[in-house]
Design a protein around this motif. Structure first.
Motif, PDB file in Angstrom:
ATOM      1  N   LEU A 106      33.893 -28.560  35.242  1.00  0.00           N
ATOM      2  CA  LEU A 106      32.718 -27.686  35.202  1.00  0.00           C
ATOM      3  C   LEU A 106      31.442 -28.486  34.921  1.00  0.00           C
ATOM      4  O   LEU A 106      30.406 -28.265  35.574  1.00  0.00           O
ATOM      5  N   VAL A 107      31.513 -29.411  33.975  1.00  0.00           N
ATOM      6  CA  VAL A 107      30.331 -30.216  33.646  1.00  0.00           C
ATOM      7  C   VAL A 107      29.891 -31.051  34.848  1.00  0.00           C
ATOM      8  O   VAL A 107      28.703 -31.082  35.209  1.00  0.00           O
ATOM      9  N   LEU A 108      30.829 -31.709  35.500  1.00  0.00           N
ATOM     10  CA  LEU A 108      30.480 -32.566  36.632  1.00  0.00           C
ATOM     11  C   LEU A 108      30.008 -31.746  37.831  1.00  0.00           C
ATOM     12  O   LEU A 108      29.087 -32.157  38.543  1.00  0.00           O
ATOM     13  N   THR A 109      30.623 -30.596  38.061  1.00  0.00           N
ATOM     14  CA  THR A 109      30.220 -29.768  39.199  1.00  0.00           C
ATOM     15  C   THR A 109      28.805 -29.247  39.026  1.00  0.00           C
ATOM     16  O   THR A 109      27.994 -29.276  39.963  1.00  0.00           O
ATOM     17  N   VAL A 110      28.475 -28.765  37.826  1.00  0.00           N
ATOM     18  CA  VAL A 110      27.111 -28.294  37.573  1.00  0.00           C
ATOM     19  C   VAL A 110      26.121 -29.443  37.647  1.00  0.00           C
ATOM     20  O   VAL A 110      25.007 -29.307  38.189  1.00  0.00           O
ATOM     21  N   ALA A 111      26.506 -30.610  37.127  1.00  0.00           N
ATOM     22  CA  ALA A 111      25.614 -31.769  37.155  1.00  0.00           C
ATOM     23  C   ALA A 111      25.318 -32.225  38.578  1.00  0.00           C
ATOM     24  O   ALA A 111      24.243 -32.784  38.844  1.00  0.00           O
ATOM     25  N   ILE A 112      26.247 -32.008  39.499  1.00  0.00           N
ATOM     26  CA  ILE A 112      26.027 -32.389  40.892  1.00  0.00           C
ATOM     27  C   ILE A 112      25.329 -31.277  41.659  1.00  0.00           C
ATOM     28  O   ILE A 112      24.385 -31.519  42.421  1.00  0.00           O
ATOM     29  N   ALA A 113      25.783 -30.033  41.481  1.00  0.00           N
ATOM     30  CA  ALA A 113      25.311 -28.931  42.322  1.00  0.00           C
ATOM     31  C   ALA A 113      23.890 -28.507  41.978  1.00  0.00           C
ATOM     32  O   ALA A 113      23.105 -28.185  42.888  1.00  0.00           O
ATOM     33  N   TYR A 114      23.527 -28.496  40.693  1.00  0.00           N
ATOM     34  CA  TYR A 114      22.192 -27.996  40.353  1.00  0.00           C
ATOM     35  C   TYR A 114      21.068 -28.887  40.892  1.00  0.00           C
ATOM     36  O   TYR A 114      20.110 -28.364  41.496  1.00  0.00           O
ATOM     37  N   ALA A 145      28.666 -23.601  44.105  1.00  0.00           N
ATOM     38  CA  ALA A 145      27.679 -23.656  43.026  1.00  0.00           C
ATOM     39  C   ALA A 145      26.277 -23.900  43.570  1.00  0.00           C
ATOM     40  O   ALA A 145      25.296 -23.299  43.086  1.00  0.00           O
ATOM     41  N   MET A 146      26.131 -24.758  44.586  1.00  0.00           N
ATOM     42  CA  MET A 146      24.816 -24.997  45.184  1.00  0.00           C
ATOM     43  C   MET A 146      24.254 -23.717  45.783  1.00  0.00           C
ATOM     44  O   MET A 146      23.075 -23.387  45.584  1.00  0.00           O
ATOM     45  N   ALA A 147      25.081 -22.982  46.510  1.00  0.00           N
ATOM     46  CA  ALA A 147      24.613 -21.720  47.107  1.00  0.00           C
ATOM     47  C   ALA A 147      24.234 -20.706  46.033  1.00  0.00           C
ATOM     48  O   ALA A 147      23.256 -19.963  46.178  1.00  0.00           O
ATOM     49  N   PHE A 148      24.992 -20.678  44.961  1.00  0.00           N
ATOM     50  CA  PHE A 148      24.692 -19.743  43.872  1.00  0.00           C
ATOM     51  C   PHE A 148      23.353 -20.077  43.219  1.00  0.00           C
ATOM     52  O   PHE A 148      22.527 -19.190  42.968  1.00  0.00           O
ATOM     53  N   PHE A 149      23.123 -21.341  42.924  1.00  0.00           N
ATOM     54  CA  PHE A 149      21.872 -21.738  42.281  1.00  0.00           C
ATOM     55  C   PHE A 149      20.670 -21.451  43.183  1.00  0.00           C
ATOM     56  O   PHE A 149      19.619 -21.030  42.699  1.00  0.00           O
ATOM     57  N   ARG A 150      20.810 -21.674  44.489  1.00  0.00           N
ATOM     58  CA  ARG A 150      19.704 -21.396  45.399  1.00  0.00           C
ATOM     59  C   ARG A 150      19.378 -19.908  45.437  1.00  0.00           C
ATOM     60  O   ARG A 150      18.209 -19.520  45.512  1.00  0.00           O
ATOM     61  N   ALA A 151      20.406 -19.067  45.418  1.00  0.00           N
ATOM     62  CA  ALA A 151      20.192 -17.629  45.571  1.00  0.00           C
ATOM     63  C   ALA A 151      19.819 -16.941  44.267  1.00  0.00           C
ATOM     64  O   ALA A 151      19.142 -15.910  44.289  1.00  0.00           O
ATOM     65  N   SER A 152      20.248 -17.467  43.132  1.00  0.00           N
ATOM     66  CA  SER A 152      20.113 -16.745  41.861  1.00  0.00           C
ATOM     67  C   SER A 152      19.070 -17.322  40.922  1.00  0.00           C
ATOM     68  O   SER A 152      18.676 -16.642  39.970  1.00  0.00           O
ATOM     69  N   ILE A 153      18.646 -18.553  41.128  1.00  0.00           N
ATOM     70  CA  ILE A 153      17.635 -19.164  40.249  1.00  0.00           C
ATOM     71  C   ILE A 153      16.356 -19.354  41.059  1.00  0.00           C
ATOM     72  O   ILE A 153      16.216 -20.330  41.803  1.00  0.00           O
ATOM     73  N   PRO A 154      15.407 -18.422  40.973  1.00  0.00           N
ATOM     74  CA  PRO A 154      14.188 -18.535  41.789  1.00  0.00           C
ATOM     75  C   PRO A 154      13.292 -19.673  41.332  1.00  0.00           C
ATOM     76  O   PRO A 154      13.320 -20.092  40.165  1.00  0.00           O
TER      77      PRO A 154
END
Length: 323
Positions: free
Chosen positions: A120-128, A188-197
């Protein structure tokens, strides 16, 4: 003055009577739309298809649970259907009485817990960072990540990398090589693009917030559905994994539960020089252990799933493209 007072009383009485009349009236019935024959036929087909899938999934599960509580002779003879025959707990007694099972269970809990947290830590660190428009070179890096999903190095090169890193026969050999999943990163990348304006990020910058604080205080609290979904994916993968342990682990004290169960089933098969009675007993025990071990290995995942099920649909759909 008396005429005005009388008029007010009349209006008030009329309003009260109208309100009471309105309350006594029954609410209008909803208009029922009549379905066409084609729609009814379609819905019948949907229910039949879903019922078929439910039976195809539920019947094997019930059979496994029933066999795990049945007598070994009944299991070997094929007399168990959907209800235990000659109820017994011998299978679970044999499974839980083996110290290797308890050691493997503890190892699997460690691999699943630590591995999921690291992933989870590595995925968020890459995707965000890759989801931010101002991150330079994000298109090239994202293409490189997708490339690894389509073309892998292979079994032998991966083994050589693990060996050169000194991870053989260590717990980290089951955590680091598969720590980041490409599909989870894309989700995670798609989620951050759609949910974090972007406006939220700009407002945080105006307040003097750093990128790490924005990620910790704003992004992660808003991403609980996503974290639950990809965390469940990583946890199931770690819990069911045994092939990596078969390749990288030689110490039996480090075996995960799945590898321990595999070894127990193999050791309970017949060997050369064994008499017929002993072979029959071992075969019956192996048949019973097979179902008991499946139940023991499945229960933890089934206990975790209800706590994250409510996030699952929301977490998957929030990153989807709206049409």
């Amino acid at each position: 003055m008396s005429v005005e007072t009388s008029d007010r009383s009349t209006v008030r009485a009329t309003g009260v009577s109208a309100l009471l009349t309105q309350r006594r009236r029954k609410p209008p019935r909803p208009v029922k739309i009549k379905e066409r024959g084609v729609d009814r036929l379609f819905m019948v087909g949907v229910y039949v298809l879903l019922t078929t899938f439910l039976v195809a999934v539920l019947v094997p599960l019930i059979y496994i649970v029933a066999s795990s509580f049945s007598d070994p002779r009944a299991v070997s003879a094929g007399r168990v259907m959907l209800w235990p025959v000659d109820f017994t707990l011998d299978g679970y007694t044999a499974v839980l009485g083996d110290p290797q099972i308890l050691t493997g269970f503890g190892n699997s809990l460690f691999y699943t817990g630590v591995g999921t947290a690291v992933s989870l830590v590595l995925t968020v660190a890459i995707a965000y960072p890759l989801s931010r428009k101002e991150f330079w070179g994000r298109g090239f890096l994202a293409a490189g990540i997708v490339f690894t999903m389509l073309f892998a190095g292979g079994l032998i090169p991966t083994y050589l990398v693990v060996q050169e890193l000194g991870l053989l026969n260590t717990r980290w050999a089951l955590i680091l090589p598969q720590a980041v999943g490409v599909w989870q990163t894309i989700l995670a990348m798609a989620f951050f693009r759609a949910s974090i304006p972007d406006e939220l990020y700009e407002a945080a910058q105006l307040d003097g917030s750093s990128d790490m604080r924005f990620l910790r205080s704003v992004v992660l609290p808003l991403s609980k559905p996503l974290l639950a979904v990809i965390g469940l994916m990583y946890a199931i993968t770690q819990w069911n994994s045994y092939f990596d342990a078969l390749l990288y682990i030689r110490d039996p004290d480090l075996y995960p539960l799945q590898l321990v169960l595999r070894n127990i089933l193999i050791l309970n098969q017949s060997v050369a020089g064994m008499d017929a009675a002993e072979m029959l007993r071992r075969q019956e025990l192996a048949d019973l252990l097979k179902y008991s071990l499946i139940v023991v290995a499945t229960v933890p995942v089934m206990l975790i799933y209800p706590f994250v099920a409510r996030y699952f649909t929301k977490g998957v759909m929030l990153g989807a493209v709206k049409g």
